[in-house]
Scaffold this motif. Structure first.
Motif, PDB file in Angstrom:
ATOM      1  N   SER A  67      23.595   4.696  -0.400  1.00  0.00           N
ATOM      2  CA  SER A  67      24.262   3.545   0.209  1.00  0.00           C
ATOM      3  C   SER A  67      23.381   2.309   0.099  1.00  0.00           C
ATOM      4  N   GLY A  68      23.972   1.211  -0.309  1.00  0.00           N
ATOM      5  CA  GLY A  68      23.230  -0.039  -0.444  1.00  0.00           C
ATOM      6  C   GLY A  68      22.569  -0.223  -1.788  1.00  0.00           C
ATOM      7  N   SER A  69      22.674   0.765  -2.673  1.00  0.00           N
ATOM      8  CA  SER A  69      22.035   0.663  -3.981  1.00  0.00           C
ATOM      9  C   SER A  69      22.603  -0.511  -4.775  1.00  0.00           C
ATOM     10  N   PRO A  70      21.740  -1.266  -5.436  1.00  0.00           N
ATOM     11  CA  PRO A  70      22.224  -2.382  -6.248  1.00  0.00           C
ATOM     12  C   PRO A  70      22.847  -1.891  -7.547  1.00  0.00           C
ATOM     13  N   VAL A  71      23.980  -2.476  -7.875  1.00  0.00           N
ATOM     14  CA  VAL A  71      24.649  -2.229  -9.155  1.00  0.00           C
ATOM     15  C   VAL A  71      24.353  -3.432 -10.043  1.00  0.00           C
ATOM     16  N   PHE A  72      23.818  -3.184 -11.224  1.00  0.00           N
ATOM     17  CA  PHE A  72      23.308  -4.262 -12.066  1.00  0.00           C
ATOM     18  C   PHE A  72      24.176  -4.528 -13.287  1.00  0.00           C
ATOM     19  N   MET A  73      24.144  -5.775 -13.719  1.00  0.00           N
ATOM     20  CA  MET A  73      24.651  -6.180 -15.024  1.00  0.00           C
ATOM     21  C   MET A  73      23.560  -6.998 -15.697  1.00  0.00           C
ATOM     22  N   VAL A  74      23.536  -6.978 -17.016  1.00  0.00           N
ATOM     23  CA  VAL A  74      22.593  -7.804 -17.775  1.00  0.00           C
ATOM     24  C   VAL A  74      23.345  -9.033 -18.279  1.00  0.00           C
ATOM     25  N   ILE A  75      22.917 -10.196 -17.815  1.00  0.00           N
ATOM     26  CA  ILE A  75      23.550 -11.462 -18.171  1.00  0.00           C
ATOM     27  C   ILE A  75      22.533 -12.314 -18.920  1.00  0.00           C
ATOM     28  N   ASP A  76      22.822 -12.602 -20.185  1.00  0.00           N
ATOM     29  CA  ASP A  76      21.910 -13.411 -21.002  1.00  0.00           C
ATOM     30  C   ASP A  76      20.483 -12.879 -20.946  1.00  0.00           C
TER      31      ASP A  76
ATOM     32  N   ALA B 260      11.341   9.072  -5.545  1.00  0.00           N
ATOM     33  CA  ALA B 260      11.277   8.129  -6.667  1.00  0.00           C
ATOM     34  C   ALA B 260      12.692   7.651  -6.972  1.00  0.00           C
ATOM     35  N   PRO B 261      12.828   6.410  -7.420  1.00  0.00           N
ATOM     36  CA  PRO B 261      14.165   5.905  -7.737  1.00  0.00           C
ATOM     37  C   PRO B 261      14.690   6.532  -9.020  1.00  0.00           C
ATOM     38  N   SER B 262      16.015   6.588  -9.125  1.00  0.00           N
ATOM     39  CA  SER B 262      16.665   7.053 -10.342  1.00  0.00           C
ATOM     40  C   SER B 262      17.483   5.915 -10.930  1.00  0.00           C
ATOM     41  N   LEU B 263      17.459   5.830 -12.243  1.00  0.00           N
ATOM     42  CA  LEU B 263      18.202   4.797 -12.962  1.00  0.00           C
ATOM     43  C   LEU B 263      19.317   5.440 -13.763  1.00  0.00           C
ATOM     44  N   GLN B 264      20.536   4.939 -13.563  1.00  0.00           N
ATOM     45  CA  GLN B 264      21.635   5.245 -14.473  1.00  0.00           C
ATOM     46  C   GLN B 264      21.925   3.945 -15.213  1.00  0.00           C
ATOM     47  N   GLU B 265      21.470   3.878 -16.434  1.00  0.00           N
ATOM     48  CA  GLU B 265      21.486   2.605 -17.156  1.00  0.00           C
ATOM     49  C   GLU B 265      22.879   2.184 -17.582  1.00  0.00           C
TER      50      GLU B 265
ATOM     51  N   VAL C 297      22.901   1.356 -12.196  1.00  0.00           N
ATOM     52  CA  VAL C 297      22.543   1.458 -10.784  1.00  0.00           C
ATOM     53  C   VAL C 297      21.166   2.101 -10.643  1.00  0.00           C
ATOM     54  N   VAL C 298      20.384   1.577  -9.699  1.00  0.00           N
ATOM     55  CA  VAL C 298      19.096   2.170  -9.340  1.00  0.00           C
ATOM     56  C   VAL C 298      19.193   2.602  -7.886  1.00  0.00           C
ATOM     57  N   SER C 299      18.863   3.861  -7.606  1.00  0.00           N
ATOM     58  CA  SER C 299      19.088   4.384  -6.261  1.00  0.00           C
ATOM     59  C   SER C 299      18.102   5.485  -5.910  1.00  0.00           C
ATOM     60  N   TYR C 300      17.939   5.683  -4.613  1.00  0.00           N
ATOM     61  CA  TYR C 300      17.313   6.870  -4.051  1.00  0.00           C
ATOM     62  C   TYR C 300      18.463   7.739  -3.524  1.00  0.00           C
ATOM     63  N   GLY C 301      18.233   9.026  -3.354  1.00  0.00           N
ATOM     64  CA  GLY C 301      19.309   9.868  -2.864  1.00  0.00           C
ATOM     65  C   GLY C 301      18.848  11.276  -2.562  1.00  0.00           C
ATOM     66  N   ARG C 302      19.779  12.075  -2.107  1.00  0.00           N
ATOM     67  CA  ARG C 302      19.483  13.462  -1.774  1.00  0.00           C
ATOM     68  C   ARG C 302      18.897  14.187  -2.980  1.00  0.00           C
ATOM     69  N   GLY C 303      17.743  14.829  -2.784  1.00  0.00           N
ATOM     70  CA  GLY C 303      17.089  15.542  -3.857  1.00  0.00           C
ATOM     71  C   GLY C 303      16.237  14.658  -4.745  1.00  0.00           C
ATOM     72  N   ARG C 304      16.259  13.374  -4.524  1.00  0.00           N
ATOM     73  CA  ARG C 304      15.441  12.432  -5.298  1.00  0.00           C
ATOM     74  C   ARG C 304      14.959  11.308  -4.377  1.00  0.00           C
ATOM     75  N   GLU C 305      14.402  11.747  -3.246  1.00  0.00           N
ATOM     76  CA  GLU C 305      13.972  10.807  -2.218  1.00  0.00           C
ATOM     77  C   GLU C 305      12.681  10.082  -2.559  1.00  0.00           C
TER      78      GLU C 305
ATOM     79  N   SER D 289      11.673  -4.095  -7.457  1.00  0.00           N
ATOM     80  CA  SER D 289      12.238  -4.785  -6.298  1.00  0.00           C
ATOM     81  C   SER D 289      13.377  -4.019  -5.648  1.00  0.00           C
ATOM     82  N   VAL D 290      13.674  -2.835  -6.180  1.00  0.00           N
ATOM     83  CA  VAL D 290      14.564  -1.894  -5.500  1.00  0.00           C
ATOM     84  C   VAL D 290      13.676  -0.973  -4.674  1.00  0.00           C
ATOM     85  N   GLY D 291      14.072  -0.698  -3.447  1.00  0.00           N
ATOM     86  CA  GLY D 291      13.245   0.137  -2.597  1.00  0.00           C
ATOM     87  C   GLY D 291      14.046   1.031  -1.682  1.00  0.00           C
TER      88      GLY D 291
END
Length: 269
Positions: A193-202, A165-170, A155-163, A40-42
């Protein structure tokens, strides 16, 4: 305001001990299994311009950074130029939708720039999809409470040099908070820009912030995010009645293949 944000950020970093928790590196989500839970990240494409990153928060609504809605001269980008490609990986998306409406937070001042904490604190926008996304693999994310100093986020993001496929920094870390701005060690790039920053809750992955800018503090690369506690509720209420976002300000987006040699200390990813 430039001095304020510089002082604030340096103070935040100087006031916290070296990070003891494990810091995760970026991992490319190359396969369907790798991408499970992150579909659901795009990539939010802007025709003739570049892209940002966005995430699904309702069946017909995505969340991104407000500055992604504008041209560098401050003019509003028409909604017709946006498209959302959920779970994009190697040219294929789990779902693709055009955009019918794009609304920035009503208190977002695009002229404020990335060194103004009050601007970064309101740097969120929602975009309405042309059709809802109803897919068992693409579930809208719920919103987490504001993280605090020392929390681990990802964070899951697209970016320069990785357009493509998404990259995950867990695992990255929250260094501090100031005036609604979250300072993190998350690794972001132009296009993030706009990348979602995630937390794991329960056991559930929720969005805790949205990437607004990247910065260097005492030579350390950090990212700046918007706190969603309060501002997102205000934005969603505004969205129900508002016209498209007002004109003003500047933005930075990365085009595929573009190189950037900026020496700026504070830049929009």
């Amino acid at each position: 305001m430039i001095r304020l944000i510089l002082t604030v950020c340096i103070a935040l970093v100087a006031s916290v001990p070296p990070v003891q928790a494990q810091q995760g590196g970026l991992v490319t989500l190359q396969t369907r299994d790798d991408s499970q839970g992150w579909e659901s990240v795009g990539r939010l494409d802007i025709a003739g311009k570049g892209f940002c990153t966005a995430a699904l928060i309702r069946e017909r609504l995505i969340l991104t950074a407000a500055h992604c809605l504008y041209e560098e001269d401050g003019s509003l980008i028409p909604a017709s130029r946006f498209s959302f490609r959920a779970g994009l990986r190697d040219g294929r998306a789990e779902a693709e939708r055009s955009i019918t409406r794009a609304i920035a937070h009503p208190e977002y001042d695009f002229q404020g720039g990335v060194t103004d904490p009050s601007t970064v604190a309101m740097d969120i926008a929602v975009l309405e999809l042309s059709q809802p996304i109803r897919n068992s693999r693409l579930q809208p994310y719920r919103i987490a409470q504001r993280p605090i100093t020392g929390d681990q986020v990802g964070v899951v993001s697209y970016g320069r040099g990785r357009e493509e496929a998404p990259s995950l920094q867990e695992v990255c870390n929250v260094l501090g908070l100031q005036t609604g701005v979250i300072v993190m060690t998350c690794d972001v790039e132009f296009g993030s820009s706009g990348s979602p920053v995630f937390m794991v809750i329960d056991g559930e992955t929720r969005i805790a912030s949205v990437v607004s800018a990247m910065a260097q503090i005492n030579g350390q690369k950090v990212s700046l995010g918007t706190s969603l506690a309060g501002p997102l509720d205000r934005l969603l209420s505004h969205f129900a009645t508002a016209a498209p976002a007002r004109i003003g300000g500047e933005q930075r987006l990365i085009s595929v293949g573009e190189r950037n040699s900026t020496g700026a200390k504070f830049v929009r990813p």
